[in-house]
Design an enzyme around this catalytic site. Sequence first.
Site, PDB file in Angstrom:
ATOM      1  CG  HIS A 132      10.623 -20.116  42.674  1.00  0.00           C
ATOM      2  ND1 HIS A 132      11.864 -20.411  43.202  1.00  0.00           N
ATOM      3  CD2 HIS A 132      10.460 -18.774  42.859  1.00  0.00           C
ATOM      4  CE1 HIS A 132      12.418 -19.313  43.676  1.00  0.00           C
ATOM      5  NE2 HIS A 132      11.592 -18.299  43.467  1.00  0.00           N
ATOM      6  CG  HIS A 139       9.825 -15.262  41.902  1.00  0.00           C
ATOM      7  ND1 HIS A 139       9.758 -15.357  43.272  1.00  0.00           N
ATOM      8  CD2 HIS A 139       8.557 -14.977  41.486  1.00  0.00           C
ATOM      9  CE1 HIS A 139       8.517 -15.123  43.666  1.00  0.00           C
ATOM     10  NE2 HIS A 139       7.770 -14.892  42.609  1.00  0.00           N
ATOM     11  CG  ASP A 166      15.455 -13.817  41.927  1.00  0.00           C
ATOM     12  OD1 ASP A 166      14.302 -14.183  41.625  1.00  0.00           O
ATOM     13  OD2 ASP A 166      15.870 -13.811  43.099  1.00  0.00           O
ATOM     14  CG  HIS A 167      15.086 -18.288  41.531  1.00  0.00           C
ATOM     15  ND1 HIS A 167      15.620 -19.120  42.488  1.00  0.00           N
ATOM     16  CD2 HIS A 167      14.718 -17.162  42.184  1.00  0.00           C
ATOM     17  CE1 HIS A 167      15.573 -18.531  43.668  1.00  0.00           C
ATOM     18  NE2 HIS A 167      15.034 -17.330  43.503  1.00  0.00           N
ATOM     19  CG  HIS A 202       8.787 -17.936  47.412  1.00  0.00           C
ATOM     20  ND1 HIS A 202       8.977 -16.715  48.026  1.00  0.00           N
ATOM     21  CD2 HIS A 202       9.468 -17.878  46.239  1.00  0.00           C
ATOM     22  CE1 HIS A 202       9.733 -15.945  47.249  1.00  0.00           C
ATOM     23  NE2 HIS A 202      10.045 -16.625  46.163  1.00  0.00           N
ATOM     24  CG  ASP A 228      13.693 -17.652  46.654  1.00  0.00           C
ATOM     25  OD1 ASP A 228      14.880 -18.012  46.748  1.00  0.00           O
ATOM     26  OD2 ASP A 228      13.319 -16.704  45.940  1.00  0.00           O
ATOM     27  CG  HIS A 270      17.645 -15.105  47.833  1.00  0.00           C
ATOM     28  ND1 HIS A 270      17.941 -14.059  46.988  1.00  0.00           N
ATOM     29  CD2 HIS A 270      16.610 -15.764  47.270  1.00  0.00           C
ATOM     30  CE1 HIS A 270      17.104 -14.075  45.959  1.00  0.00           C
ATOM     31  NE2 HIS A 270      16.289 -15.109  46.102  1.00  0.00           N
TER      32      HIS A 270
END
Length: 208
Positions: free
Chosen positions: A56, A58, A60-61, A112, A131, A169
């Site tokens: 996805h 975001h 941090d990905h 999410h 996530d 995570h």
Amino acid sequence: MLKITPIPAFENNYFWVIQPDPLQARVIVVDPGAAQPVVDFLQQQQLMLEAILITHRHHDHINGIEALLRLWPVEVYGPLSKAIPQISKPLEDLDSLQLLGLNLQVIAVPGHTWEHIAYYLPEHKTLFCGDTLFAGGCGRRFDDTDGVMWGSLQKLAALPDDTLVYCAHEYTQANLQFALAVEPDNSELQARLANPKSTAPWMAEGNH
């Protein structure tokens, strides 16, 4: 023998390195939110990046994609999203792909984020769920309704009971403590939280 190794990053992220054959240096990286930890790991282990999988949008990905592509100009697989322009091979629900001899099935799991997808390896009963799902909990809902998120979780719940889940995570301790606050008499939750080895199953390499 499939080898899966976590690269810890930021405060609690995991970038996953999939090595289909430990005798071969070719690997796939899942959700590289930063490039340097991946570069360091691949160079230390003398591995060659062959593909990137994204779940996805975001940061941090995805924030490591650009720098990794400058070193390894590989295909980037993931959901079709304007927020991830580096995707070269867009995927959607029920797609399947073959990478380095692995069969991967795509499962759309919105909730999410609206474009979120997961990757399931049926021959290895292995799931990379980003996530959407965590040990003891699920991801925060940003884009869709509770009903949409619940539907996504039901899809994952329908996978075999012995599926190995690789989430993005490490929230296990906090999730289980919250779950026990809601269900204080749940003996399964009590046992899980009491066993340290079971609350951080992804801290060691996975071989299967």
